[in-house]
Design an enzyme around this catalytic site. Sequence first.
Site, PDB file in Angstrom:
ATOM      1  N   GLY A 268       0.958  -1.161   0.024  1.00 44.82           N
ATOM      2  CA  GLY A 268      -0.059  -0.042  -0.241  1.00 44.82           C
ATOM      3  C   GLY A 268       0.968   1.714  -0.010  1.00 44.82           C
ATOM      4  O   GLY A 268       0.427   2.287  -0.857  1.00 44.82           O
ATOM      5  N   ALA A 269       1.772   1.515   1.063  1.00 47.29           N
ATOM      6  CA  ALA A 269       2.447   2.214   1.446  1.00 47.29           C
ATOM      7  C   ALA A 269       3.551   2.172   2.071  1.00 47.29           C
ATOM      8  O   ALA A 269       3.830   1.459   2.372  1.00 47.29           O
ATOM      9  CB  ALA A 269       1.582   3.267   1.631  1.00 47.29           C
ATOM     10  N   GLU A 271       6.420   3.998   4.765  1.00 42.36           N
ATOM     11  CA  GLU A 271       6.487   5.508   5.739  1.00 42.36           C
ATOM     12  C   GLU A 271       8.386   6.046   5.917  1.00 42.36           C
ATOM     13  O   GLU A 271       8.215   6.773   6.779  1.00 42.36           O
ATOM     14  CB  GLU A 271       6.343   4.761   7.419  1.00 42.36           C
ATOM     15  CG  GLU A 271       7.083   3.526   8.072  1.00 42.36           C
ATOM     16  CD  GLU A 271       6.636   2.428   7.750  1.00 42.36           C
ATOM     17  OE1 GLU A 271       5.751   2.570   6.880  1.00 42.36           O
ATOM     18  OE2 GLU A 271       6.968   1.834   8.584  1.00 42.36           O
ATOM     19  N   HIS A 304      -2.467   6.376   8.738  1.00 40.93           N
ATOM     20  CA  HIS A 304      -1.204   5.295   9.037  1.00 40.93           C
ATOM     21  C   HIS A 304      -0.188   5.376   9.057  1.00 40.93           C
ATOM     22  O   HIS A 304       1.259   5.864   9.765  1.00 40.93           O
ATOM     23  CB  HIS A 304      -1.837   4.097   8.365  1.00 40.93           C
ATOM     24  CG  HIS A 304      -0.888   2.861   8.961  1.00 40.93           C
ATOM     25  ND1 HIS A 304      -0.965   1.885   9.876  1.00 40.93           N
ATOM     26  CD2 HIS A 304       0.682   2.408   8.403  1.00 40.93           C
ATOM     27  CE1 HIS A 304      -0.503   0.849  10.004  1.00 40.93           C
ATOM     28  NE2 HIS A 304       0.627   1.629   9.118  1.00 40.93           N
ATOM     29  N   GLU A 305       0.643   6.214   7.565  1.00 40.28           N
ATOM     30  CA  GLU A 305       2.277   6.479   7.693  1.00 40.28           C
ATOM     31  C   GLU A 305       2.264   7.825   7.916  1.00 40.28           C
ATOM     32  O   GLU A 305       3.200   7.322   8.369  1.00 40.28           O
ATOM     33  CB  GLU A 305       1.906   6.533   5.710  1.00 40.28           C
ATOM     34  CG  GLU A 305       1.325   5.220   4.610  1.00 40.28           C
ATOM     35  CD  GLU A 305       1.745   3.924   5.272  1.00 40.28           C
ATOM     36  OE1 GLU A 305       3.219   3.996   5.825  1.00 40.28           O
ATOM     37  OE2 GLU A 305       1.565   2.966   5.269  1.00 40.28           O
TER      38      GLU A 305
HETATM   39  N1  B3K Z   1       5.804  -0.173   7.082  1.00 41.05           N
HETATM   40  C1  B3K Z   1       5.058  -0.913   5.235  1.00 41.05           C
HETATM   41  C2  B3K Z   1       5.063  -2.081   4.991  1.00 41.05           C
HETATM   42  C3  B3K Z   1       6.161  -1.917   4.413  1.00 41.05           C
HETATM   43  C4  B3K Z   1       6.765  -3.605   3.793  1.00 41.05           C
HETATM   44  C5  B3K Z   1       7.277  -4.769   3.425  1.00 41.05           C
HETATM   45  N2  B3K Z   1       6.894  -6.499   2.880  1.00 41.05           N
HETATM   46  C6  B3K Z   1       3.906   0.448   5.559  1.00 41.05           C
HETATM   47  C7  B3K Z   1       3.925  -0.204   6.188  1.00 41.05           C
HETATM   48  O1  B3K Z   1       2.721  -1.000   7.245  1.00 41.05           O
HETATM   49  O2  B3K Z   1       2.596   1.220   6.690  1.00 41.05           O
HETATM   50 ZN    ZN Z   2       2.691   0.232   9.092  1.00 39.81          ZN
END
Ligand code: B3K
Ligand code: ZN
Length: 883
Positions: A268-269, A271, A304-305
């Site tokens: 999705g995204a 951070e 969220h991010e």
């Molecule tokens: N921290 C990232 C996810 C990374 C996934 C890597 N396989 C997005 C999130 O959860 O905000």
């Molecule tokens: Zn996250």
Amino acid sequence: MNDESRSTKFLEDYAPPDYLIKQVSLDVRLAPKDARIASTLSIEPNADTAAGTPLVLDGEALTLERVAVNGQDLEPGRYTLAPGKLTIANPPMGAFTLDIVTRCDPEANTELQGLYLSSGVYCTQCEPEGFRRITYFVDRPDVLATYTVRVEADRESAPVLLSNGNPVETGEIDGTGRHYAVWHDPHPKPSYLFALVGGNLASVHDSFTTASGREVALGIYVEPGKEDRCDWAMESLKRAMRWDEERFGLEYDLDVFNIVAVSDFNMGAMENKGLNIFNDKLVLARPDTASDADYTAIESVIAHEYFHNWTGNRVTCRDWFQLCLKEGLTVFRDQEFTGDVRMGPVERILTARLLKARQFPEDAGPLSHPVRPASYIEINNFYTATVYEKGAELCRMLQTLLGQDAFRQGIALYFERHDGEAATVEDFVSAMADASGRDLAQFMRWYTQSGTPELACSLDYDAHTKTAKLTVSQVVPPTPGQIRKEPMHIPLKVGLIGANGDELPLKLNGELVQDGLLEVTEREQVFEFEDIPAPPTPSILRDFSAPVRITSSLKPKQIEFLMIHDSDPFNRWQAAQTYATNLIASAARNGLDLEPVSGTQAGRLAQALEPTLRDETLAPTYRAETLKLPSESDIARELGRDVDTDAILMARDTLRTTLSTALAATLTEIYEGSATDGAFSPDPDSAGRRALRNAALDLMSATGTPEAVERALRHYRGATNMTDAIMALSVLSQIPSPARDEALEHFYARWQDDPLVLDKWFAVQARAARPDSVETVQALLGHPKFSLKNPNRVRALIGSFAMANPSGFNRADGAGFRFLADQALEIDGFNPHVSARLLGAFESWKTLESGRQAHAKAALETLAGQKLSTDAYEIVTKTLGSA
Ligand code: B3K
Ligand code: ZN
């Protein structure tokens, strides 16, 4: 792939790094096939490191050009290169500087981890272990450094150059057509939060003034021509920034905050500090291109991010076993945000539904693992519903047990103690315990024991003593690697409702129970409520106060009573779900006997639904949720074994038809009465009215009559926004008719050049439950607009089929399984992250009836015999139970 990548890593083997990297200076020269990265690292040995300990750096898919220590080039004999590692045998004692020059190939990077090109835009994805595909580094989250980054590229193809932190300088390189930008991030961060972007991007800008008066420049960068789709993301960002100040006292800490939307993204995204990179699906929205569901998702993922800036970035994870420390907590924060700004009590319904749909099956199957796993082969496989969604529930339970104020103080203490550090789950829970004075030792089991606890509750009323005795017993089922379980500390919210619908005060040992909150800590516990004048109806697990399964011996009459009288909105909704689930499950279990879903009981369900559906004091979104029947997967989960997905579909469709007929007048009134006119607005009320009207349309269409088709086609033609259009298309796509073909063709003609909208067209067809859906999806693979290389398109077609079309994917002849296995294998050759995710669709194969089970097993075994990535290998072998 090397042998080490298939080895199992254990939490108990954690050891601090031998060397720390305090400062990183990068000079990145971008070129499509040959990017050059020069890095200068300020390194020092860790406190307990013995002199002469080798320095081992991680690196993958790199060509090494130069290594120098304190400015002196190292001869090849002074270092060794092995797959995945660069080792410097005898580094200097004390602090030193390491210079490394490497080359990599962004264009050939089909894994989309590290530095890659997406539609001509250079971008990076480093979490969890992508930085090692950019340069050699001690690529683990407990090595925190400050970064200065110079990015250089061709000016014409990459006029925009971004990295983390604040901008320092930009300039031209005379006579070359190239230019550069320098960025500096003053906050120490682990390598997984590094990011850079270079490309021809349009942008929109705004600003935000923090509570303490700091001015932050906000930017959203998108493909040129998409600037008119950024407003909602920008508003969402500002709302999130304000909310985090108000709710948790957390302010943003840099001069700029940038978001970049790219079209090829594995998830999705991300951070990255000060430079979030997003799948464009979660940024771009315009009323005609994005549905209310898209708007909601964008708002929540942007938040969220952004929230990660504190929970994840300022305080990060010591090691990847602690992933829930940042993910569970940040999901909890985004859920609270969405509840506050958009969904109200409906947020809890959506969250619980998602948890049950995705996490419960995971926890009941071969891939079950604790919220903090004790081991893994490929960490990318552990970005799971358990770590994220159940992880969020753990934070919520802490808030429930401690109260919102003490929880906030616990968060503050956690930051006071660990700001700028890499922390553990123990650090987090200790801060909560210390801030509240509570003993949370037993609560820690939630992080280490896997499996969904099962609570059996029964209520006995004693007319003589006027007491109601609630007996609660808990069992945590065995899961792979964990046979025996200890009892959990469970916050259980309950209520007792009197015959006239009144809430009865709950008194235990002469004391009133606050908020109906009981604490279950034993295997069996009895709560004896006093002064109860007459037999009450119990409402158990209000607000879904813990991620557990409840079995209670409520009779249908009592469930009907709760559907009408429960003052807890969650449980009132849950009662309707339970009632419907029981009917569908009993019909599905009995094969061809459809009496439960077509007879008297189904009629009673309709009657009990009416008061909620007609109650205009309730939020439309809430009424919309009440209209949605439990999904086919919900029923499969309830059955737990011998699942026949066709029987479930048939039973569920029959109940839909019964309700559609029984509720015809109410549904028509809702449908006619909640039409909205005027310009589209994504605000919660307008979205709620659309949701209610569309839920009515959906249920009304269950009959599949010509009138229903006609209505849906009118809905499609009259739609002035994507929410209405896609609902009509989805309804039509389930019913073969000329209207279906007309709408699909019209939609395609209008949106064929808009990738995000076209994804919806693929997804709607992949989800349609029809006998020939495998063939439909197979044929769509050959569509000129389909590409296996674009993750969004793969998820739209293959992912929707495998995850959202249970009768198609689990077709009795095994064709669905073979289809998925073939596609996943092909994708695995170039993008293991995406293939491993798709293979997760097999997680519940052991609950199927024997024929389907045999087909699923054969498909998995065929896969196991192929050359697989580490990611897919772990999923396939564990799913088979052979790991
Ligand atoms: N921290 C990232 C996810 C990374 C996934 C890597 N396989 C997005 C999130 O959860 O905000
Ligand atoms: Zn996250």
